[in-house]
Each structure stands twice: as structure tokens, then as C-alpha cells.
Scaffold this active site. Structure first.
Site, PDB file in Angstrom:
ATOM      1  N   THR A 285       0.754  -1.310  -0.046  1.00  0.00           N
ATOM      2  CA  THR A 285      -0.039   0.131  -0.127  1.00  0.00           C
ATOM      3  C   THR A 285       0.749   1.182  -0.070  1.00  0.00           C
ATOM      4  OG1 THR A 285       0.107   0.220   2.432  1.00  0.00           O
ATOM      5  CG2 THR A 285      -1.824  -0.836   1.543  1.00  0.00           C
ATOM      6  N   ASP A 286       0.137   2.332  -0.540  1.00  0.00           N
ATOM      7  CA  ASP A 286       0.946   3.646  -0.161  1.00  0.00           C
ATOM      8  C   ASP A 286       0.553   3.843   1.602  1.00  0.00           C
ATOM      9  OD1 ASP A 286       1.891   6.062  -0.027  1.00  0.00           O
ATOM     10  OD2 ASP A 286       0.992   7.055  -1.913  1.00  0.00           O
ATOM     11  N   TRP A 287       1.157   4.708   2.003  1.00  0.00           N
ATOM     12  CA  TRP A 287       1.271   4.999   3.362  1.00  0.00           C
ATOM     13  C   TRP A 287      -0.084   5.549   3.991  1.00  0.00           C
ATOM     14  CZ3 TRP A 287       4.917   2.487   1.659  1.00  0.00           C
ATOM     15  CH2 TRP A 287       6.130   1.995   2.555  1.00  0.00           C
ATOM     16  N   GLY A 288      -1.023   4.274   4.595  1.00  0.00           N
ATOM     17  CA  GLY A 288      -2.240   4.600   5.082  1.00  0.00           C
ATOM     18  C   GLY A 288      -3.339   4.638   3.876  1.00  0.00           C
ATOM     19  N   ALA A 289      -3.067   4.028   2.709  1.00  0.00           N
ATOM     20  CA  ALA A 289      -3.771   3.655   1.864  1.00  0.00           C
ATOM     21  C   ALA A 289      -4.866   2.598   1.861  1.00  0.00           C
ATOM     22  CB  ALA A 289      -3.283   3.619   0.510  1.00  0.00           C
TER      23      ALA A 289
END
Ligand code: BGC
Length: 765
Positions: A285-289
């Protein structure tokens, strides 16, 4: 519902419902388009070069407990400065993983280089150089104990002219981007470090990239609504090249695609990436996605960063209650561990995160990431992304005998920086010091920075000439004996927001003020994206203009080599510069939520493949400087176009082949070769970027389908050769769900830019 968007069907609401962790997003009246469901998630097969890595990974997975498996699927907090960390499993000698930003150099640490940015590499149009840059960058990550580089960027592709992160990617053209990402993936990974090509997919604006709250009301991420043909021909294209090159990870983006969050969109993850492209690595994931729990695992997500509150033990519960298959968890972990073996990180890797200090001034050992071997490539890659767009009265190269004057805030070094440096992402539209990288997670803290003013001083020392400067005034005095006045401005962009515009009044006034007093005004723009120049480009005293992009730490030396003729400019624009902002039409600004709240903001890609030069060509808009344009200190002549169909290649799609990394291997069958002769007709040696464009029947007027950068000695002629494969000459058929060659006449154009094409021909399929 819009008809082309509707092609993706109506089943995506399933994943959207689970996309709303802590709120009640239930109404679908806001839906515009949806993604169809594609289940189950395909298991990695260990195809091609992955066979041994998969065998080893499976053997290791067989030894793991459920808890150990689960721990591999999400990051943990750590005392290192890695952007993300996977915990060690000492029982089986697995030391864990460190993953860190980004594509232009390692962020958040010392003793590393600041490389030219993606847009600069795009402007250099040089495959070999892109490869070398990547090899060296990868070696730095390796020495610092970073297993996975969080890049390169091929999304955004530059759909939105004001996009805040366009500078991190290579170009607005999928072919150029694809060619350069291929080299970058192979280069970095040849050094034993993995890449996570990002941001998959439709990450074309920063505005509303994340969910937010306005007046207490929850607003979802923007939905990039992309039809099937457009996603294949434009946005998926460079990801396909990255997968074909062996990209061991793909980072899913913050946005929603056709209304399902990118990290739980089963169509894009299970369907396009893992089935059609045969992707063998893992989706991170992208960070927090991550916005959904088991739904994201079933949709094809393999690893969550920086940590997951939604997975953990819930994964084993889901297996126990039948909402997820045990084989899915095994596949996630196999994919992750297979990359570790694939890159030989099991036998040859420093302790993960060894060179990543917890914070800027915390106690840490000096782990040297740089090496003197890199110097030549670092400078070359800084030089080659400079694009000379105007040069009159023999303004350049400079031959000063007495005095040059230097103006503009962009000539000088920043006042200070440390390891937290993310390039002052606070003061758009300009940065008050020389801009050598954009802002956000793509910035890093290089070993040193040579600003233009410093390099010009060194040149004056060498030549025994003089320099005057005023780099703080907007309306500086000019010594009338100056032989040249160099004006430095920039155009900033950063992750987290889109750009407020493509010009700024302060800088334009500075240029016209100097030009009003100096009849040899040379403008240098460090531009993190498209920068309009119409306010002063035709000013009679503006004799030369260089779009200098983002060269990295050797910026000053690179520029001075060009200014003084030691290097002949060979960069070409990887995007279109319009005469006026409105020429970009609906693709100038990012999409904004509809009032009053727009709970589910929508961005409808109704323009299809017509972005950048494809749109300018279609609408017959004359640009200021077209895609592919750039001047040299010499001239190049074109002749001898030859078009040859390859023997034995049928236009029929060959019988289904086993999908390999990158998709159906027949896509790379050569169908046509084109050759031409290029002569350096000027008086100095120089490199030309010979460009091939093809008009596919029923497609855009022309699309880039080949380029070759060749160094040609003065007076010499070389032959350039372009190989056109099945994908290059096909359009995506929605009905057949495959690439198809078109029957009819193909137009062929070869030349210096997308609008300077002296050689034309055609062939029929
Ligand atoms: C960015 C990614 C980056 C990640 C980790 C995110 O905000 O979008 O590109 O890799 O942070 O720093």
C-alpha cells in the site's frame, strides 16, 4: 452513468462498501463508474526467472506459523529511519525488511547522493543513462540496508498540468515513461535492491488524494474514473513495462479507481496486474492507503504500510470463518519472501536499515552510501535533462571575456538543510533558493549541492573573469558592461498539493525587469513540471532560455558545462508547453469535489487517451514548445526513411500463450522496423534524439513509438533504427479484451520533435 465508464460494470460497490472503515458511506447516488469484481486473487506462479525464488519461498512459508505469516503482511514501528519496516523472524533467520523513499535518492539519511528527478530523466530521453543512474542509486540503497526502494513513479502520468507530483515521473507520454521505467527497474534491481513502482493507478492529482473531513462530514478520496481502453493505452502501459522488467513490488495508490479504493480494487489488482500482466511480486500500500480489511486481501493486496489496524489477527479469524482462503495468506507471504530470494537478499545484504538514522540528529554510525564510481553518471544525468528552448544572437555557449551578472533567487543554495529535508514543502509557487528536486517524499538530503552561482564563481576563477550578482532583488541594477545577464527562477511542486498555477508573477516580473536593462538576458528555469514562458519568451532582450528541470546535487556544475559549451544540450521536452494555460482545457486543474460537499469526489477521464500532445494535435492547438522539442548547439538533418514489415508476422493474434511477466509474450513480437539516417550538419559534436511517431488507424494523429539518442560527431551521419512490436501498433479492444493490430494504413513520422517531422511514410496491415 457515463457509457464508457459503464464498461467496467456494476459490481464494484461490493468493495466500496467495505472501503469505509469508520464512517457510514452507504449511498451510491454519487457513484459515477464502478469496477467489476475479479476474484479469486491469482496466486503467483513463479514464472520465468522467478522459479527458484518461488521454490525457496514456498519451502520457508511451509515452516511458518500463522502468526509469523500475518506479521509479514504489515509494517511495524521501529527505531530505524526506514519509511516502513517488516519485522524479523529470527527463528527462521529472516532478518526483516526495510523499505524507504524514493526515486531520486534515498530520503532521511546522510552520505547519499541527490540524483536528477524523474522529469529530468524523462527530459534526457536516454535509456542507457537512466539505467546507469538506477544501478548506482540502487547500490546506495543496498549499502544503507534498504531492501525496497519506494519508486520509481509512473503514476501520475501528468494528466493534470498542475499536478503536484508530475515531476517525480518521467513524462506525460506512456511510451517514453515505459522505456525509462523499464531501464530504471532493471538498473536498481541489478544492484540487489527491489523497486515498488508506484502509484498504481490513476494517481493523477494530489487534491483529495486522501479521505478527509469537512464540516464534520467524511469525504472519500477522489475516484479516477477511467475506461478500459484508456487505462490500457495510457495509464497501465508504463506499469506493464515495469512488470515486464521484473518490478518486485507495485505500490497501490491513495485514490479510488472507478469508485473502489486502489488498494482494494479487485479489477486493477487481481485483474489487470496479477492476471493480465502476470505480476509475480507483491502489492504494497501507499502509506495509510488501506481502507478495508479482508476485502483488500481478497482484492489482491499483499502488504500494508506503515502498519495495519485492519489485518493482523483478523486475517486468521477470516480464514477460520471462511471469509478468506488460507491459500490467499500463503500467496501473500510467498510473494513477499520470493522477492527477498529473487534479489539474493537472503545471502548478500546488510542488516535492514543499518544506514537509516531514527531522526536527523540522533546517535548513529556513519554508513557511507556514496561511491566515487558514481561521479560521472551523476553529472551526466544532471546535464542531459536540461532543455534549451531559445538561443538567438549566438547567446550560448557563453564566451565572456570580462563579466557576467547573475540574478534571481534560484541561483543560490538553500540557507540550511538536514536529514529531515523534504524541500521546504511550504512556499509554492516558488522556492527561495535553487530548486534541484521537488518537495515531499521524493526529496532527499544529498551529500552536497553545487548551486548555479557557486559553479559560475568557479568558472570565473578559472577564466579570470568577473561575476556580479544580486540574488535577492526583484528589480536589480545591472552593470552596463555585463556581457550576459543570467536570470534564475523556479517553479515549485510538491507531494500533498497540486500547483497553484503554471506561472508566477514574481518570477515573470523579475525576468522582464532584467531584460529591460540587459540586451543579453539568459533565463534559466528550474521547473518541477510544465512552466509557461509566454510573458517574456518573445522579448527581444531574452536571447536564450533553458528549462533546467530538477538536476539533483550537481545542478550548478551541469548548468555551467552547458552554458560554457563543454556539454552540448541534448534534452528534449517530455511534455507540451502551451502558449496559455487555458490551452490545457479541462486538464489544467485537478478535479474538485462538487458542492456542497461532494462526499465521493469524482474525476472523469472523459478525454480518453487525449492528454498532452495527443490533445493539442487533436484540437489543432499550436503549442509554445511541443512535446519532444529541444535545441542543440549543432543541427541535424534527416533522410533515408525505410519501413520494413517483419517476415512471417501475421496480423492475426497468435494462439494464446502462457502469460509471462508483462503479459502475453506475443505483444513483444516485432512487426515492423523503421530506419533513417541522421546527419550532424553543424560544426560541433552533439547528441540528437531521433523520434518516431505512428498514426494508428482510428487512433490519435500520432503517438510516440520509438526514440533513439545518438551522439554524432560534426559532419557525420548515423543510421537510427526503431523496432515496432505488436503492442506499439495495436489498440486495446474492449470487446475482445486484448490488444489488436488494426487493418488499414499506418502513418509513420520520424524527426526532431512531435511537430518537426521531416520524414513521413506509411505501411498497411
Ligand atoms: C507517498 C509515497 C511514499 C510514502 C512513504 C506517501 O505519502 O505517496 O510516494 O512512498 O508516503 O513515504
Amino acid at each position: 452513468m457515463h457509457s464508457i465508464i459503464g464498461l467496467f460494470g456494476l459490481l464494484g460497490g461490493l468493495s466500496l462498501c467495505s472501503a469505509a472503515p469508520a464512517q457510514n458511506i452507504t449511498s451510491d447516488v454519487y457513484f459515477y463508474g464502478d469496477s467489476p469484481a475479479v476474484y479469486p486473487s491469482p496466486e503467483g506462479t513463479g514464472t520465468g526467472s522467478w522459479a527458484t525464488a518461488y521454490e525457496k519461498a514456498k519451502a520457508l512459508v511451509a515452516q511458518l506459523t500463522d502468526e509469523e505469516k500475518v506479521n509479514l503482511t504489515a509494517g511495524v514501528s521501529s527505531t530505524t529511519g526506514c519509511s516502513g519496516v517488516i519485522a524479523a523472524i529470527p527463528r527462521v533467520n529472516f532478518p526483516g525488511l526495510c523499505v524507504s523513499d524514493a526515486s531520486n535518492g534515498l530520503r532521511g539519511t546522510d552520505y547519499v547522493n541527490g540524483w536528477s528527478s524523474g522529469i529530468h530523466v524523462g527530459a534526457s530521453w536516454n535509456r542507457t543513462l537512466a539505467h546507469q543512474r538506477a544501478v548506482y542509486m540502487g547500490q546506495e540503497f543496498h549499502r544503507k540496508g534498504v531492501n525496497l526502494l519506494l519508486g520509481p513513479v509512473v503514476g501520475p502520468l501528468g494528466r493534470v498540468a498542475e499536478g503536484g507530483r508530475n515531476w517525480e515521473g518521467f513524462s506525460n507520454d506512456p511510451y517514453l515513461t515505459g522505456a525509462l521505467v523499464y531501464e530504471t527497474v532493471q538498473g536498481v534491481q541489478s544492484s540487489g535492491v527491489g523497486v515498488s513502482t508506484k502509484h498504481y493507478i490513476g494517481n493523477e492529482q494530489e487534491t483529495n488524494r486522501n479521505p478527509g473531513v469537512e464540516d464534520g462530514v467524511e469525504i472519500a478520496s477522489v475516484s479516477s474514473n477511467i475506461d478500459d481502453q484508456t487505462i490500457h493505452e495510457l495509464y497501465l502501459w508504463p506499469f506493464q513495462d515495469a512488470v515486464r522488467a521484473g518490478s518486485v513490488a507495485i505500490m497501490c495508490s491513495y485514490e479510488r479507481i472507478n469508485n473502489s479504493y486502489a488498494c482494494q480494487n479487485s479489477k486493477t489488482l487481481n485483474g489487470l496486474l496479477k492476471t493480465e500482466l502476470g505480476f509475480q511480486g507483491y502489492v504494497i500500500t501507499d502509506w495509510g492507503a488501506q481502507h478495508g480489511g479482508i476485502a483488500s486481501a481478497n482484492a489482491g493486496l499483499d502488504m500494508v504500510m506503515p502498519e495495519s489496524t485492519l489485518w493482523g489477527a483478523n486475517l486468521t479469524t477470516a480464514i477460520a470463518n471462511g471469509t478468506m482462503e488460507a491459500s490467499r495468506l500463503d500467496d501473500m507471504v510467498t510473494r513477499i519472501l520470493a522477492t527477498w530470494y529473487q534479489l539474493n537478499q537472503d545471502t548478500d545484504f546488510p542488516a535492514p536499515g543499518v544506514g537509516m538514522p531514527a531522526s536527523a540528529y540522533s546517535e548513529h554510525q556513519a554508513v557511507i552510501g556514496t561511491s566515487s564510481d558514481e561521479k560521472g553518471t551523476l553529472l551526466d544525468s544532471a546535464i542531459e535533462g536540461h532543455v534549451l528552448v531559445k538561443n538567438t544572437n549566438n547567446a550560448l555557449p557563453l564566451q565572456p571575456s570580462r563579466l557576467v551578472s547573475v540574478f534571481g533567487y534560484d541561483a543560490k543554495i538553500p540557507d540550511a538543510f538536514d536529514l529531515t529535508f523534504t524541500f521546504l514543502s511550504s512556499s509554492p509557487p516558488i522556492q527561495n533558493s535553487t530548486l534541484y528536486v521537488g518537495g515531499g517524499s521524493g526529496a532527499n538530503s544529498p551529500a552536497y549541492v553545487i548551486a548555479p552561482l557557486n559553479a559560475i564563481q568557479q568558472q570565473a576563477y578559472q577564466d579570470s573573469t568577473a561575476v556580479l550578482w544580486d540574488v535577492s532583488s526583484q528589480d536589480p541594477d545591472v552593470d552596463p558592461t555585463s556581457e550576459a545577464c543570467l536570470v534564475f527562477i523556479n517553479s515549485f511542486a510538491t507531494e500533498g498539493s497540486d500547483r497553484p498555477g503554471l506561472t508566477d508573477e514574481y518570477s515573470d516580473t523579475l525576468v522582464t525587469n532584467v531584460a529591460g536593462k540587459c540586451n543579453n538576458t539568459i533565463v534559466v528555469v528550474h521547473n518541477a513540471g510544465i512552466r509557461l514562458v509566454s510573458d517574456w519568451i518573445d522579448h527581444a532582450n531574452v536571447t536564450a532560455v533553458i528549462l533546467a528541470h530538477l538536476p539533483g546535487q550537481d545542478t550548478g556544475h551541469a548548468l555551467v558545462d552547458i552554458l560554457y559549451g563543454r556539454a552540448n544540450p541534448s534534452g528534449r521536452l517530455p511534455y507540451t508547453i502551451a502558449k496559455q494555460a487555458s490551452d490545457y482545457g479541462t486538464l489544467l486543474h485537478p478535479s474538485e469535489p462538487q458542492t456542497p460537499y461532494g462526499l465521493f469526489p469524482q474525476s472523469d477521464y472523459t478525454e480518453g487517451v487525449y492528454i498532452d500532445y495527443r490533445a493539442f494535435d487533436k484540437q489543432s492547438i499550436t503549442p509554445q514548445f511541443e512535446f519532444g522539442f529541444g535545441l542543440s548547439y549543432t543541427t541535424f538533418d534527416y533522410s533515408g526513411l525505410n519501413i520494413q514489415k517483419s517476415n512471417g508476422t501475421t496480423s492475426e493474434y497468435p494462439p494464446s500463450a502462457t502469460i509471462q511477466e508483462g503479459g502475453n509474450p506475443h505483444l513483444w513480437d516485432e512487426i515492423v522496423t523503421v530506419t533513417a539516417e541522421v546527419q550532424n550538419s553543424g560544426s560541433v559534436d552533439g547528441a540528437e534524439v531521433a523520434q518516431l511517431y505512428v498514426g494508428i488507424p482510428n487512433g490519435p494523429i500520432r503517438q510516440l513509438r520509438g526514440f533513439e539518442k545518438v551522439l554524432i560527431a560534426s559532419g557525420q551521419t548515423v543510421q537510427v533504427s526503431f523496432s515496432l512490436n505488436r503492442r506499439d501498433l495495436s489498440t486495446w479492444s474492449v470487446e475482445a479484451q486484448q490488444w489488436q493490430l488494426q487493418s488499414g494504413t499506418y502513418q509513420v513520422y520520424v524527426g526532431r520533435s512531435s511537430r518537426d517531422l521531416p520524414l513521413t511514410g506509411e505501411f498497411t496491415l
